[in-house]
Design a protein around this motif. Structure first.
Motif, PDB file in Angstrom:
ATOM      1  N   ILE A  57      -2.225 -12.199   1.084  1.00 26.45           N
ATOM      2  CA  ILE A  57      -1.142 -11.411   1.356  1.00 26.45           C
ATOM      3  C   ILE A  57      -1.474 -10.684   2.780  1.00 26.45           C
ATOM      4  O   ILE A  57      -0.526 -10.643   3.580  1.00 26.45           O
ATOM      5  N   SER A  58      -2.699 -10.258   2.892  1.00 32.79           N
ATOM      6  CA  SER A  58      -2.850  -9.485   4.171  1.00 32.79           C
ATOM      7  C   SER A  58      -2.964 -10.416   5.337  1.00 32.79           C
ATOM      8  O   SER A  58      -2.225 -10.030   6.464  1.00 32.79           O
ATOM      9  N   PHE A  59      -3.139 -11.828   5.105  1.00 26.89           N
ATOM     10  CA  PHE A  59      -3.273 -12.665   6.279  1.00 26.89           C
ATOM     11  C   PHE A  59      -1.996 -12.960   6.432  1.00 26.89           C
ATOM     12  O   PHE A  59      -1.520 -13.104   7.729  1.00 26.89           O
ATOM     13  N   PHE A  65      -5.268  -2.959   9.791  1.00 26.42           N
ATOM     14  CA  PHE A  65      -5.588  -3.674   8.558  1.00 26.42           C
ATOM     15  C   PHE A  65      -7.053  -3.222   7.739  1.00 26.42           C
ATOM     16  O   PHE A  65      -8.033  -3.142   8.261  1.00 26.42           O
ATOM     17  N   THR A  66      -6.983  -3.365   6.351  1.00 23.63           N
ATOM     18  CA  THR A  66      -8.161  -3.153   5.850  1.00 23.63           C
ATOM     19  C   THR A  66      -9.102  -4.431   5.946  1.00 23.63           C
ATOM     20  O   THR A  66      -8.528  -5.553   5.571  1.00 23.63           O
ATOM     21  N   ILE A  98      -3.832  -0.472  -3.493  1.00 25.10           N
ATOM     22  CA  ILE A  98      -4.682  -1.189  -2.500  1.00 25.10           C
ATOM     23  C   ILE A  98      -4.245  -1.203  -1.563  1.00 25.10           C
ATOM     24  O   ILE A  98      -3.098  -1.382  -0.969  1.00 25.10           O
ATOM     25  N   THR A  99      -4.777  -0.328  -0.611  1.00 24.27           N
ATOM     26  CA  THR A  99      -4.485  -0.157   0.980  1.00 24.27           C
ATOM     27  C   THR A  99      -4.636  -1.455   1.554  1.00 24.27           C
ATOM     28  O   THR A  99      -5.782  -2.114   1.686  1.00 24.27           O
ATOM     29  N   LEU A 100      -3.772  -2.064   2.227  1.00 25.88           N
ATOM     30  CA  LEU A 100      -3.881  -3.134   3.161  1.00 25.88           C
ATOM     31  C   LEU A 100      -3.639  -2.817   4.619  1.00 25.88           C
ATOM     32  O   LEU A 100      -4.362  -3.449   5.339  1.00 25.88           O
ATOM     33  N   VAL A 101      -2.871  -2.055   4.698  1.00 27.72           N
ATOM     34  CA  VAL A 101      -2.343  -1.757   6.334  1.00 27.72           C
ATOM     35  C   VAL A 101      -2.110  -0.133   6.660  1.00 27.72           C
ATOM     36  O   VAL A 101      -1.313   0.118   5.702  1.00 27.72           O
ATOM     37  N   ARG A 102      -2.601   0.254   7.411  1.00 27.73           N
ATOM     38  CA  ARG A 102      -2.551   1.979   7.702  1.00 27.73           C
ATOM     39  C   ARG A 102      -1.657   1.898   9.050  1.00 27.73           C
ATOM     40  O   ARG A 102      -1.598   0.909   9.803  1.00 27.73           O
ATOM     41  N   GLU A 103      -1.199   2.842   9.420  1.00 29.99           N
ATOM     42  CA  GLU A 103      -0.200   3.148  10.540  1.00 29.99           C
ATOM     43  C   GLU A 103       0.580   2.043  10.994  1.00 29.99           C
ATOM     44  O   GLU A 103       0.596   1.353  11.668  1.00 29.99           O
ATOM     45  N   ASN A 104       1.506   2.083   9.826  1.00 29.19           N
ATOM     46  CA  ASN A 104       2.399   0.838   9.852  1.00 29.19           C
ATOM     47  C   ASN A 104       4.082   1.255   9.817  1.00 29.19           C
ATOM     48  O   ASN A 104       4.289   2.463   9.299  1.00 29.19           O
ATOM     49  N   LYS A 105       4.769   0.784  10.734  1.00 32.77           N
ATOM     50  CA  LYS A 105       6.311   1.390  10.591  1.00 32.77           C
ATOM     51  C   LYS A 105       7.193   0.400   9.986  1.00 32.77           C
ATOM     52  O   LYS A 105       8.315   0.770   9.798  1.00 32.77           O
ATOM     53  N   ASP A 106       6.652  -0.665   9.484  1.00 31.22           N
ATOM     54  CA  ASP A 106       7.663  -1.644   8.761  1.00 31.22           C
ATOM     55  C   ASP A 106       7.940  -1.236   7.372  1.00 31.22           C
ATOM     56  O   ASP A 106       7.433  -0.506   6.818  1.00 31.22           O
ATOM     57  N   ASN A 107       9.145  -1.987   7.079  1.00 30.39           N
ATOM     58  CA  ASN A 107       9.745  -1.465   5.625  1.00 30.39           C
ATOM     59  C   ASN A 107       9.403  -2.668   4.944  1.00 30.39           C
ATOM     60  O   ASN A 107      10.092  -3.851   5.122  1.00 30.39           O
ATOM     61  N   ILE A 108       8.598  -2.564   3.890  1.00 32.70           N
ATOM     62  CA  ILE A 108       7.996  -3.734   3.266  1.00 32.70           C
ATOM     63  C   ILE A 108       8.272  -3.564   1.897  1.00 32.70           C
ATOM     64  O   ILE A 108       7.828  -2.497   1.254  1.00 32.70           O
ATOM     65  N   PHE A 109       8.794  -4.833   1.131  1.00 38.15           N
ATOM     66  CA  PHE A 109       8.732  -4.648  -0.348  1.00 38.15           C
ATOM     67  C   PHE A 109       8.800  -5.901  -0.718  1.00 38.15           C
ATOM     68  O   PHE A 109       9.553  -6.968  -0.228  1.00 38.15           O
ATOM     69  N   LYS A 110       8.119  -6.399  -1.817  1.00 39.18           N
ATOM     70  CA  LYS A 110       7.996  -7.805  -2.421  1.00 39.18           C
ATOM     71  C   LYS A 110       7.275  -7.628  -3.859  1.00 39.18           C
ATOM     72  O   LYS A 110       6.401  -6.947  -3.792  1.00 39.18           O
ATOM     73  N   GLU A 111       7.866  -8.282  -4.770  1.00 39.43           N
ATOM     74  CA  GLU A 111       7.201  -8.577  -6.092  1.00 39.43           C
ATOM     75  C   GLU A 111       5.967  -9.432  -5.922  1.00 39.43           C
ATOM     76  O   GLU A 111       6.263 -10.305  -5.127  1.00 39.43           O
ATOM     77  N   VAL A 112       4.803  -9.215  -6.390  1.00 40.01           N
ATOM     78  CA  VAL A 112       3.856 -10.003  -6.630  1.00 40.01           C
ATOM     79  C   VAL A 112       3.234 -10.020  -7.975  1.00 40.01           C
ATOM     80  O   VAL A 112       3.504  -9.166  -8.838  1.00 40.01           O
ATOM     81  N   ILE A 168     -20.432   1.009  10.076  1.00 39.14           N
ATOM     82  CA  ILE A 168     -21.684  -0.147  10.406  1.00 39.14           C
ATOM     83  C   ILE A 168     -21.117  -0.960  11.630  1.00 39.14           C
ATOM     84  O   ILE A 168     -20.173  -1.567  11.566  1.00 39.14           O
ATOM     85  N   ASP A 169     -21.797  -1.118  12.690  1.00 35.28           N
ATOM     86  CA  ASP A 169     -21.313  -2.003  13.887  1.00 35.28           C
ATOM     87  C   ASP A 169     -19.878  -1.513  14.169  1.00 35.28           C
ATOM     88  O   ASP A 169     -19.207  -2.537  14.557  1.00 35.28           O
ATOM     89  N   LYS A 170     -19.756  -0.269  14.250  1.00 37.79           N
ATOM     90  CA  LYS A 170     -18.314   0.194  14.585  1.00 37.79           C
ATOM     91  C   LYS A 170     -17.026  -0.306  13.747  1.00 37.79           C
ATOM     92  O   LYS A 170     -16.073  -0.147  13.981  1.00 37.79           O
ATOM     93  N   LYS A 171     -17.583  -0.707  12.596  1.00 37.34           N
ATOM     94  CA  LYS A 171     -16.444  -0.978  11.516  1.00 37.34           C
ATOM     95  C   LYS A 171     -16.630  -0.123  10.258  1.00 37.34           C
ATOM     96  O   LYS A 171     -17.840   0.128   9.681  1.00 37.34           O
ATOM     97  N   LEU A 172     -15.623   0.208   9.774  1.00 44.70           N
ATOM     98  CA  LEU A 172     -15.506   0.877   8.386  1.00 44.70           C
ATOM     99  C   LEU A 172     -16.047  -0.169   7.387  1.00 44.70           C
ATOM    100  O   LEU A 172     -15.479  -1.133   7.272  1.00 44.70           O
TER     101      LEU A 172
END
Length: 174
Positions: free
Chosen positions: A20-22, A33-34, A124-138, A155-159
């Motif tokens: 879904i994230s991809f 993106f998380t 479950i957080t997938l994407v922060r700082e987003n302006k899109d309007n998203i809704f989908k049943e899964v 770690i190595d500049k990554k959360l």
């Protein structure tokens, strides 16, 4: 160390979440993106803990007794500026979360940052700082057999979320 108690997902469910994230990224959705390795369901945010705090939380995790159960992810939606996968509020999930929150509150009242009294919104957080309007049943289902004390570090500049300790359901030791 910044910590929280949470749940991870079985391989099949994690693969579906990551797909879904991809798909969101491929369709042009913008935001922070998380990382696929950081996908989890938070049960209780604890805040900054030192070594003695962590030992206390481990004892609380050891005192939690629960049967394995299934969680269901039922929709892709927005929470303010965050794209999330919403998790169904099953009685088993709510009971586990409440037990953890109450034990932290009662056994460890000095932990001020823990959100023990707020309403629990499982997601479950997938994407922060987003302006899109998203809704989908899964429809994603995952068995819960463990809870974890996670730490959050850069770690190595990554959360990066690391499993610091594991609690197992009472029917989880075969």
């Amino acid at each position: 160390m910044r910590c929280f108690i949470g749940i991870d997902f079985n391989c099949e469910a994690l693969k579906k979440v990551n797909n879904i994230s991809f798909s969101l990224a491929k369709s042009g959705v913008k935001g922070n993106f998380t990382s696929k390795n950081n996908i989890h369901l938070t049960l209780l945010f604890l805040g900054e803990l030192d070594t003695s705090d962590i030992e206390k939380v481990k004892k609380i995790i050891d005192s939690i007794s629960f049967d394995s159960f299934f969680i269901k992810v039922n929709k892709l939606t927005k929470l303010k500026d965050i794209i999330v996968l919403e998790v169904e509020k099953s009685s088993e999930l709510l009971k586990l979360q409440k037990e953890i929150a109450l034990k932290i509150k009662n056994d460890y009242p000095n932990l001020k940052k823990a959100n023990v009294d707020g309403e629990y919104y499982p997601h479950i957080t997938l994407v922060r700082e987003n302006k899109d309007n998203i809704f989908k049943e899964v429809n994603i289902i995952s068995e819960v057999r463990n809870i974890y004390l996670f730490s959050s570090s850069v770690i190595d500049k990554k959360l990066t979320y690391l499993k610091e300790y594991e609690g197992v359901c009472k029917n989880g030791k075969d």
